[in-house]
Design a protein around this motif. Structure first.
Motif, PDB file in Angstrom:
ATOM      1  N   ALA A 132       5.452   0.829   9.218  1.00 41.48           N
ATOM      2  CA  ALA A 132       5.874   1.757   8.157  1.00 41.48           C
ATOM      3  C   ALA A 132       5.346   1.293   6.805  1.00 41.48           C
ATOM      4  O   ALA A 132       4.931   2.100   5.976  1.00 41.48           O
ATOM      5  CB  ALA A 132       7.389   1.893   8.124  1.00 41.48           C
ATOM      6  N   ASP A 133       5.338  -0.028   6.582  1.00 42.89           N
ATOM      7  CA  ASP A 133       4.782  -0.564   5.334  1.00 42.89           C
ATOM      8  C   ASP A 133       3.293  -0.267   5.216  1.00 42.89           C
ATOM      9  O   ASP A 133       2.785  -0.048   4.118  1.00 42.89           O
ATOM     10  CB  ASP A 133       5.000  -2.079   5.249  1.00 42.89           C
ATOM     11  CG  ASP A 133       6.454  -2.451   5.037  1.00 42.89           C
ATOM     12  OD1 ASP A 133       7.242  -1.595   4.585  1.00 42.89           O
ATOM     13  OD2 ASP A 133       6.806  -3.612   5.354  1.00 42.89           O
ATOM     14  N   TYR A 134       2.588  -0.266   6.335  1.00 46.72           N
ATOM     15  CA  TYR A 134       1.155   0.028   6.341  1.00 46.72           C
ATOM     16  C   TYR A 134       0.888   1.529   6.218  1.00 46.72           C
ATOM     17  O   TYR A 134       0.032   1.957   5.449  1.00 46.72           O
ATOM     18  CB  TYR A 134       0.512  -0.514   7.622  1.00 46.72           C
ATOM     19  CG  TYR A 134      -0.871   0.010   7.868  1.00 46.72           C
ATOM     20  CD1 TYR A 134      -1.945  -0.408   7.090  1.00 46.72           C
ATOM     21  CD2 TYR A 134      -1.116   0.933   8.875  1.00 46.72           C
ATOM     22  CE1 TYR A 134      -3.215   0.084   7.302  1.00 46.72           C
ATOM     23  CE2 TYR A 134      -2.387   1.427   9.100  1.00 46.72           C
ATOM     24  CZ  TYR A 134      -3.438   1.001   8.312  1.00 46.72           C
ATOM     25  OH  TYR A 134      -4.690   1.501   8.519  1.00 46.72           O
ATOM     26  N   ALA A 135       1.632   2.331   6.976  1.00 48.77           N
ATOM     27  CA  ALA A 135       1.398   3.776   7.003  1.00 48.77           C
ATOM     28  C   ALA A 135       1.916   4.461   5.741  1.00 48.77           C
ATOM     29  O   ALA A 135       1.296   5.397   5.235  1.00 48.77           O
ATOM     30  CB  ALA A 135       2.070   4.397   8.231  1.00 48.77           C
ATOM     31  N   GLY A 136       3.043   3.993   5.227  1.00 47.56           N
ATOM     32  CA  GLY A 136       3.698   4.620   4.084  1.00 47.56           C
ATOM     33  C   GLY A 136       5.098   5.036   4.463  1.00 47.56           C
ATOM     34  O   GLY A 136       5.304   5.639   5.513  1.00 47.56           O
ATOM     35  N   ARG A 137       6.061   4.689   3.636  1.00 45.97           N
ATOM     36  CA  ARG A 137       7.460   4.968   3.956  1.00 45.97           C
ATOM     37  C   ARG A 137       7.931   6.327   3.440  1.00 45.97           C
ATOM     38  O   ARG A 137       8.897   6.877   3.940  1.00 45.97           O
ATOM     39  CB  ARG A 137       8.354   3.864   3.400  1.00 45.97           C
ATOM     40  CG  ARG A 137       8.166   2.548   4.140  1.00 45.97           C
ATOM     41  CD  ARG A 137       9.228   1.539   3.776  1.00 45.97           C
ATOM     42  NE  ARG A 137       9.115   0.346   4.589  1.00 45.97           N
ATOM     43  CZ  ARG A 137       9.735   0.175   5.756  1.00 45.97           C
ATOM     44  NH1 ARG A 137      10.499   1.115   6.237  1.00 45.97           N
ATOM     45  NH2 ARG A 137       9.575  -0.955   6.420  1.00 45.97           N
ATOM     46  N   GLU A 138       7.274   6.856   2.441  1.00 44.75           N
ATOM     47  CA  GLU A 138       7.683   8.133   1.846  1.00 44.75           C
ATOM     48  C   GLU A 138       6.882   9.290   2.443  1.00 44.75           C
ATOM     49  O   GLU A 138       5.728   9.118   2.834  1.00 44.75           O
ATOM     50  CB  GLU A 138       7.457   8.105   0.333  1.00 44.75           C
ATOM     51  CG  GLU A 138       8.195   7.005  -0.392  1.00 44.75           C
ATOM     52  CD  GLU A 138       9.698   7.189  -0.370  1.00 44.75           C
ATOM     53  OE1 GLU A 138      10.165   8.340  -0.340  1.00 44.75           O
ATOM     54  OE2 GLU A 138      10.401   6.168  -0.379  1.00 44.75           O
ATOM     55  N   VAL A 139       7.475  10.476   2.480  1.00 43.44           N
ATOM     56  CA  VAL A 139       6.768  11.669   2.943  1.00 43.44           C
ATOM     57  C   VAL A 139       5.698  12.062   1.925  1.00 43.44           C
ATOM     58  O   VAL A 139       4.584  12.425   2.298  1.00 43.44           O
ATOM     59  CB  VAL A 139       7.760  12.837   3.168  1.00 43.44           C
ATOM     60  CG1 VAL A 139       7.028  14.131   3.446  1.00 43.44           C
ATOM     61  CG2 VAL A 139       8.722  12.496   4.308  1.00 43.44           C
ATOM     62  N   GLU A 140       6.039  11.968   0.654  1.00 41.20           N
ATOM     63  CA  GLU A 140       5.106  12.326  -0.418  1.00 41.20           C
ATOM     64  C   GLU A 140       4.088  11.197  -0.606  1.00 41.20           C
ATOM     65  O   GLU A 140       4.453  10.085  -0.994  1.00 41.20           O
ATOM     66  CB  GLU A 140       5.881  12.554  -1.715  1.00 41.20           C
ATOM     67  CG  GLU A 140       5.021  12.976  -2.872  1.00 41.20           C
ATOM     68  CD  GLU A 140       5.823  13.124  -4.151  1.00 41.20           C
ATOM     69  OE1 GLU A 140       5.199  13.033  -5.226  1.00 41.20           O
ATOM     70  OE2 GLU A 140       7.051  13.323  -4.086  1.00 41.20           O
ATOM     71  N   PRO A 141       2.804  11.460  -0.351  1.00 38.28           N
ATOM     72  CA  PRO A 141       1.791  10.402  -0.431  1.00 38.28           C
ATOM     73  C   PRO A 141       1.752   9.661  -1.768  1.00 38.28           C
ATOM     74  O   PRO A 141       1.612   8.438  -1.785  1.00 38.28           O
ATOM     75  CB  PRO A 141       0.483  11.150  -0.174  1.00 38.28           C
ATOM     76  CG  PRO A 141       0.888  12.300   0.687  1.00 38.28           C
ATOM     77  CD  PRO A 141       2.234  12.715   0.151  1.00 38.28           C
ATOM     78  N   ALA A 142       1.909  10.350  -2.879  1.00 38.22           N
ATOM     79  CA  ALA A 142       1.815   9.710  -4.194  1.00 38.22           C
ATOM     80  C   ALA A 142       2.958   8.724  -4.450  1.00 38.22           C
ATOM     81  O   ALA A 142       2.835   7.856  -5.304  1.00 38.22           O
ATOM     82  CB  ALA A 142       1.773  10.761  -5.299  1.00 38.22           C
ATOM     83  N   ARG A 143       4.059   8.832  -3.699  1.00 36.86           N
ATOM     84  CA  ARG A 143       5.191   7.919  -3.868  1.00 36.86           C
ATOM     85  C   ARG A 143       5.081   6.687  -2.972  1.00 36.86           C
ATOM     86  O   ARG A 143       5.926   5.795  -3.040  1.00 36.86           O
ATOM     87  CB  ARG A 143       6.494   8.661  -3.595  1.00 36.86           C
ATOM     88  CG  ARG A 143       6.741   9.765  -4.636  1.00 36.86           C
ATOM     89  CD  ARG A 143       8.059  10.433  -4.463  1.00 36.86           C
ATOM     90  NE  ARG A 143       9.121   9.458  -4.676  1.00 36.86           N
ATOM     91  CZ  ARG A 143      10.349   9.583  -4.200  1.00 36.86           C
ATOM     92  NH1 ARG A 143      10.673  10.627  -3.474  1.00 36.86           N
ATOM     93  NH2 ARG A 143      11.262   8.672  -4.440  1.00 36.86           N
ATOM     94  N   CYS A 144       4.044   6.632  -2.136  1.00 34.23           N
ATOM     95  CA  CYS A 144       3.820   5.481  -1.261  1.00 34.23           C
ATOM     96  C   CYS A 144       3.041   4.406  -2.012  1.00 34.23           C
ATOM     97  O   CYS A 144       2.370   4.688  -3.001  1.00 34.23           O
ATOM     98  CB  CYS A 144       3.020   5.908  -0.023  1.00 34.23           C
ATOM     99  SG  CYS A 144       3.935   7.010   1.074  1.00 34.23           S
TER     100      CYS A 144
END
Length: 163
Positions: free
Chosen positions: A104-116
């Motif tokens: 999750a840390d690698y992929a991104g935890r937020e749905v909104e890409p700019a908030r990752c």
């Protein structure tokens, strides 16, 4: 060796699939998608994620209902438009306990890409502009599906890999 005690490391699995960045309408679109899949899988290998199995999958209505069961109607429709019939690259990962969180840390935890975080797949490849839906909802094309927890991981692994 006799007398040696071997402690088995607890193994955990998770999975992900790469969503289409664009609707594939010609070979250039398909080659762009294949290049993205290759880049991400190579990067994951370099980061130490063990890729146990992978393959292509064409998402159908039942898959979407299983993967996204609690979305509001407007988000369900946008997800359907984006993913129904799409061929996705599905990858099964295996590692020691905690792989779901590390991935999750690698992929991104937020749905909104700019908030990752900037290093994540969602930040680097996800859409910057959401689709505005009825009722003020926003639909973000974040390029990667990943389970949020062990229960979702088990569900998704069963769906795609039958394990």
């Amino acid at each position: 060796m006799i007398g040696e005690i071997v402690v088995a490391e607890e193994v955990e699995q998770t999975m992900f699939f790469l969503k289409p960045m664009v609707k594939v309408v010609n070979m250039d679109d398909r080659f762009r998608q294949i290049r993205l899949e290759s880049e991400i899988r190579l990067e994951m290998f370099r980061l130490g994620f063990k890729q146990v199995s992978y393959g292509g999958w064409c998402l159908n209505e039942d898959d979407l209902a299983t993967l996204y069961p609690n979305l509001p109607a407007e988000l369900q429709e946008a997800t359907r438009e984006h993913l129904l019939g799409a061929e996705v690259m599905v990858v099964l990962l295996e590692g020691d306990r905690g792989i779901i969180g590390r991935f999750a840390d690698y992929a991104g935890r937020e749905v909104e890409p700019a908030r990752c975080a900037e290093h994540t797949v969602r930040y680097r490849y996800g859409s910057r502009q959401p689709k505005e839906l009825k009722g003020g909802l926003l639909y973000w094309e974040n390029v990667i599906h990943r389970p949020k927890n062990a229960k979702e991981a088990a569900r998704d692994i069963q769906l795609f890999f039958g394990r």
